[in-house]
Design a protein around this motif. Structure first.
Motif, PDB file in Angstrom:
ATOM      1  N   ARG A  26       0.820  -1.209   0.000  1.00  0.00           N
ATOM      2  CA  ARG A  26       0.000   0.000   0.000  1.00  0.00           C
ATOM      3  C   ARG A  26       0.856   1.262   0.000  1.00  0.00           C
ATOM      4  O   ARG A  26       0.423   2.315  -0.466  1.00  0.00           O
ATOM      5  N   ALA A  27       2.062   1.164   0.503  1.00  0.00           N
ATOM      6  CA  ALA A  27       2.938   2.334   0.543  1.00  0.00           C
ATOM      7  C   ALA A  27       3.393   2.762  -0.845  1.00  0.00           C
ATOM      8  O   ALA A  27       3.771   3.924  -1.046  1.00  0.00           O
ATOM      9  N   VAL A  28       3.351   1.835  -1.805  1.00  0.00           N
ATOM     10  CA  VAL A  28       3.863   2.165  -3.144  1.00  0.00           C
ATOM     11  C   VAL A  28       2.795   2.014  -4.228  1.00  0.00           C
ATOM     12  O   VAL A  28       3.115   2.089  -5.417  1.00  0.00           O
ATOM     13  N   GLU A  29       1.513   1.814  -3.840  1.00  0.00           N
ATOM     14  CA  GLU A  29       0.512   1.532  -4.858  1.00  0.00           C
ATOM     15  C   GLU A  29       0.311   2.698  -5.831  1.00  0.00           C
ATOM     16  O   GLU A  29       0.041   2.492  -7.019  1.00  0.00           O
ATOM     17  N   GLY A  30       0.469   3.928  -5.330  1.00  0.00           N
ATOM     18  CA  GLY A  30       0.356   5.078  -6.217  1.00  0.00           C
ATOM     19  C   GLY A  30       1.419   5.052  -7.298  1.00  0.00           C
ATOM     20  O   GLY A  30       1.147   5.311  -8.476  1.00  0.00           O
ATOM     21  N   LEU A  31       2.664   4.725  -6.909  1.00  0.00           N
ATOM     22  CA  LEU A  31       3.757   4.629  -7.872  1.00  0.00           C
ATOM     23  C   LEU A  31       3.540   3.480  -8.842  1.00  0.00           C
ATOM     24  O   LEU A  31       3.854   3.588 -10.035  1.00  0.00           O
ATOM     25  N   ALA A  32       2.978   2.370  -8.342  1.00  0.00           N
ATOM     26  CA  ALA A  32       2.747   1.210  -9.204  1.00  0.00           C
ATOM     27  C   ALA A  32       1.750   1.532 -10.305  1.00  0.00           C
ATOM     28  O   ALA A  32       1.972   1.220 -11.479  1.00  0.00           O
ATOM     29  N   PHE A  33       0.647   2.182  -9.941  1.00  0.00           N
ATOM     30  CA  PHE A  33      -0.351   2.499 -10.951  1.00  0.00           C
ATOM     31  C   PHE A  33       0.122   3.633 -11.872  1.00  0.00           C
ATOM     32  O   PHE A  33      -0.336   3.743 -13.003  1.00  0.00           O
ATOM     33  N   ALA A  34       1.062   4.451 -11.390  1.00  0.00           N
ATOM     34  CA  ALA A  34       1.642   5.474 -12.263  1.00  0.00           C
ATOM     35  C   ALA A  34       2.432   4.818 -13.395  1.00  0.00           C
ATOM     36  O   ALA A  34       2.462   5.327 -14.524  1.00  0.00           O
ATOM     37  N   LEU A  35       3.065   3.690 -13.105  1.00  0.00           N
ATOM     38  CA  LEU A  35       3.769   2.943 -14.148  1.00  0.00           C
ATOM     39  C   LEU A  35       2.786   2.414 -15.196  1.00  0.00           C
ATOM     40  O   LEU A  35       3.059   2.440 -16.404  1.00  0.00           O
ATOM     41  N   ILE A  36       1.640   1.955 -14.732  1.00  0.00           N
ATOM     42  CA  ILE A  36       0.631   1.416 -15.643  1.00  0.00           C
ATOM     43  C   ILE A  36       0.006   2.533 -16.475  1.00  0.00           C
ATOM     44  O   ILE A  36      -0.348   2.343 -17.637  1.00  0.00           O
ATOM     45  N   GLU A  37      -0.109   3.743 -15.876  1.00  0.00           N
ATOM     46  CA  GLU A  37      -0.661   4.889 -16.607  1.00  0.00           C
ATOM     47  C   GLU A  37       0.096   5.138 -17.902  1.00  0.00           C
ATOM     48  O   GLU A  37      -0.501   5.413 -18.948  1.00  0.00           O
ATOM     49  N   GLU A  38       1.416   5.061 -17.832  1.00  0.00           N
ATOM     50  CA  GLU A  38       2.226   5.350 -19.018  1.00  0.00           C
ATOM     51  C   GLU A  38       1.955   4.337 -20.124  1.00  0.00           C
ATOM     52  O   GLU A  38       1.900   4.699 -21.302  1.00  0.00           O
ATOM     53  N   ALA A  39       1.776   3.078 -19.757  1.00  0.00           N
ATOM     54  CA  ALA A  39       1.467   2.060 -20.757  1.00  0.00           C
ATOM     55  C   ALA A  39       0.087   2.298 -21.358  1.00  0.00           C
ATOM     56  O   ALA A  39      -0.113   2.156 -22.571  1.00  0.00           O
ATOM     57  N   VAL A  40      -0.874   2.670 -20.506  1.00  0.00           N
ATOM     58  CA  VAL A  40      -2.235   2.942 -20.984  1.00  0.00           C
ATOM     59  C   VAL A  40      -2.231   4.107 -21.969  1.00  0.00           C
ATOM     60  O   VAL A  40      -2.933   4.093 -22.985  1.00  0.00           O
ATOM     61  N   ASP A  41      -1.404   5.137 -21.691  1.00  0.00           N
ATOM     62  CA  ASP A  41      -1.314   6.304 -22.582  1.00  0.00           C
ATOM     63  C   ASP A  41      -0.905   5.897 -23.998  1.00  0.00           C
ATOM     64  O   ASP A  41      -1.334   6.512 -24.971  1.00  0.00           O
TER      65      ASP A  41
END
Length: 364
Positions: A54-69
């Motif tokens: 949970r401490a890094v979930e924001g960073l994890a989904f930020a990585l996925i954001e770039e792929a989605v873009d």
């Protein structure tokens, strides 16, 4: 994001094999490899605790954001690119599409008669720009990072939900723009210049297509797009005279094979016929996602609808009151009709059935 991680995430999201350097990941292995690489990038140990995750979930989904873009606009273009121009703009960039040869035959250069000296003057082609307003569209997935990293839900399953949500909404917007939107260029659809509309029944659809087809062909090779209900009765007629002098029209052998195989013909007088996918959106089987009574004739390469993606994808967490966890994927986009004089819409009056109870074959 380093290229290897982005490549793995994109491959996992699309459930596709990935080749990176000397290493090949199969479609079955790429999700595990992507999750492992995400954990490595975020510094998560193999047996990370819930608190660590949970401490890094924001960073994890930020990585996925770039792929989605990168993937979502490409997916939309693959599906809709035949009749819609899809472009991506930066968040601070004005959304402007160039409209060249506005209202002209797409391939024709008008040349005046030459003088005795052999000098020719090419007619000036009009051009314009189309500015498209954007809005925020949101797709939601109920998923936790723990489930994702544990492999209970794959990146492909999560991404499929995201893409389907955006794709269906954009598809619906494009359909509505083609069917009833106001063209920015001010030109009416083929057959509608006098304020009327092109209408037919399922039995006379072919005759209506024959009327507007020459005008669509002036802009490119026509494609016929419609719901299964509207196009299922269309075929290339072959005439036969009976002994009584009665002329009967029937489908060609190729048409019969198409109808037996997929339910409708694939070609009509040289134009490809494509079924517009549709969905029932209620549990009573009475409401379709799109109206089923529209048939479109569009010229290949002429893209009257414009689709804009603006800025970056933003994935935000939204916890509800009963403990559920929802991630909302937000993206700025816009859909608009730039011009309409290069395609036709035919309204098939008897294509729609309001409900199964209205059918003559259903007894109550």
């Amino acid at each position: 994001m380093e290229r290897e991680l982005l490549t793995l995430i994109k491959g996992a999201c699309q459930n596709q094999p990935v080749v990176f350097g000397d290493t090949t990941f199969s479609a079955l292995d790429v999700n595990e490899a992507a999750v492992k690489k995400i954990c490595e990038t975020l510094g998560l140990p193999e047996n990370a605790s819930v608190r660590d995750i949970r401490a890094v979930e924001g960073l994890a989904f930020a990585l996925i954001e770039e792929a989605v873009d990168e993937i979502v606009p490409a997916k939309i273009k693959d599906v809709l690119g035949q009749f819609a121009e899809v472009k991506t703009f930066a968040r601070d960039e004005e959304v402007v599409f160039e409209l060249n040869k506005l209202g002209k035959n797409r391939a024709k250069l008008v040349i005046s008669k030459g003088s005795r000296e052999g000098i020719y003057r090419a007619a000036r082609l009009t051009s314009a720009t189309f500015t498209l307003p954007t809005y925020v569209e949101t797709a939601s997935v109920f998923i936790s990072l723990e489930e994702l990293l544990a492999g209970k839900i794959t990146l492909a399953e999560m991404f499929a939900t995201i893409v389907e949500g955006f794709q269906e909404e954009i598809y619906k917007e494009i359909f509505e723009e083609l069917a009833s939107g106001t063209p920015a260029a001010g030109y009416a659809r083929i057959g509608e210049a006098g304020g009327g509309k092109v209408v037919a029944t399922k039995a006379t659809l072919g005759d209506a297509i024959d009327v507007v087809m020459p005008y669509v062909k002036a802009y490119g090779q026509p494609t016929i797009i419609g719901s299964y209900q509207a196009i299922s009765g269309l075929y290339n007629p072959v005439a036969s005279t009976t002994t009584g002098g009665v002329v009967i029209q029937y489908p060609t052998r190729e048409d019969n094979e198409d109808i037996r195989r997929i339910g409708h013909v694939t070609m009509y007088k040289g134009a490809q016929v494509i079924e517009l996918p549709n969905y029932l959106i209620d549990n009573t089987n009475t409401k379709w996602f799109y109206d089923v009574n529209k048939v479109f004739l569009l010229a290949t390469g002429v893209k009257p609808v414009k689709v804009a993606f603006k800025g970056d994808t933003l994935i935000q967490k939204n916890n509800n009151a009963v403990g559920g966890e929802k991630w909302e994927i937000n993206r700025m986009l816009g859909v608009g009709l730039a011009m309409a004089n290069n395609y036709a819409v035919i309204e098939v009056s008897d294509a729609a059935i309001d409900g199964l109870e209205d059918s003559e074959f259903i007894q109550n």
